[in-house]
Write an enzyme that holds these catalytic residues in place. Structure first.
Site, PDB file in Angstrom:
ATOM      1  N   ASP A  10       0.829  -1.212   0.000  1.00 33.70           N
ATOM      2  CA  ASP A  10       0.000   0.000   0.000  1.00 33.70           C
ATOM      3  C   ASP A  10       0.860   1.256   0.000  1.00 33.70           C
ATOM      4  OD1 ASP A  10      -2.121  -1.699   0.472  1.00 33.70           O
ATOM      5  OD2 ASP A  10      -2.120  -1.335   2.638  1.00 33.70           O
TER       6      ASP A  10
HETATM    7  N1  URA Z   1      -1.245  -5.890   4.091  1.00 41.91           N
HETATM    8  C1  URA Z   1      -1.672  -4.614   4.092  1.00 41.91           C
HETATM    9  O1  URA Z   1      -2.669  -4.298   4.737  1.00 41.91           O
HETATM   10  N2  URA Z   1      -1.003  -3.718   3.382  1.00 41.91           N
HETATM   11  C2  URA Z   1       0.111  -4.005   2.669  1.00 41.91           C
HETATM   12  O2  URA Z   1       0.690  -3.127   2.041  1.00 41.91           O
HETATM   13  C3  URA Z   1       0.550  -5.330   2.676  1.00 41.91           C
HETATM   14  C4  URA Z   1      -0.151  -6.256   3.397  1.00 41.91           C
END
Ligand code: URA
Length: 234
Positions: free
Chosen positions: A102
């Site tokens: 993310d």
């Molecule tokens: N889980 C999440 O919530 N975000 C990420 O970037 C990776 C795994």
């Protein structure tokens, strides 16, 4: 990539000779003669030298990046936000990220131009363990830990058993290490949300036996031959 470099990498001529060929009109791009050695060859461009089409076989590159928060895991963004490939721009290959982190997640991200490997690693059947370190709000009670470990419903999907370890419980937040095997969108954030603890910070520290180690945020390193072999044999 500059036209002269492109031609040189294809093993046709030195960069200087490539400049000569270009200026003399021996080079065509997409069927049109181009006499600028500095022309920027783009993906999809068809380059011909003396009537023969050339394709530069790119060297396969494998890079481990410590992605900072505030970067999109993509090669471009329609809203012009920073993208992870800006941080690996000096690797001479068209790298793309393997999987996703993310915008607000930092940590270990692999990039490669090896499409076969990227495809295989992204396939659900590979379910390689991914290790995250999270700072979550509140207290992570034994009951919540047990639910996370067993599997929680994150909106129509029940997660498979996870390893979860509290590294430090502070009065108002906890630092937790969590290992998961699937890669659902925002999975770790959703898992903690499902038990009532909001994720405040999230970092991926390992993919299988590949570790982020002490690599600084925004920095990358090339994988070793053993690490590449390891990934290929997963
Ligand atoms: N889980 C999440 O919530 N975000 C990420 O970037 C990776 C795994």
């Amino acid at each position: 990539m500059r036209l002269n470099k492109y031609i040189a990498h294809a093993g046709i001529a030195s960069r200087r000779k490539a400049d000569e060929l270009t200026i003399n009109g021996n080079v065509k791009i997409n069927g049109v003669s181009v006499r600028e050695p500095g022309y920027d060859v783009k993906e999809g461009d068809v380059v011909e030298v003396n009537g023969t089409r050339i394709d530069r076989p790119e060297k396969l590159e494998y890079v481990l990046l410590n992605k900072p928060v505030g970067y999109i895991t993509s090669v471009q963004d329609d809203k012009n936000r920073p993208v992870v490939t800006e941080l690996t721009a000096d690797v001479d290959a068209r790298l793309f990220p393997v999987g996703r982190l993310d915008y607000n997640t930092s940590g270990l991200l692999l990039l490669t131009n090896d499409g076969d490997l990227a495809y295989r690693l992204s396939h659900p059947k590979h379910n390689v363990t991914k290790t995250y370190r999270a700072r979550v709000a509140g207290v992570l009670s034994g009951e919540r830990l047990a639910r996370l470990r067993k599997g929680v419903d994150i909106g129509g999907f029940v997660t498979s058993p996870a390893n979860v370890k509290v590294i430090k419980q502070n009065p108002r937040s906890a630092v937790v290490e969590i290992q998961i095997h699937e890669g659902k969108n925002r999975q770790v954030r959703k898992m903690f949300a499902a038990v009532g603890n909001k994720v405040q910070e999230l970092e991926r520290v390992a993919i299988g036996e590949l570790y982020l180690g002490r690599l600084k945020e925004g920095h990358y390193r090339k994988l070793t031959r053993d690490e590449i072999e390891y990934l290929k044999n997963l």
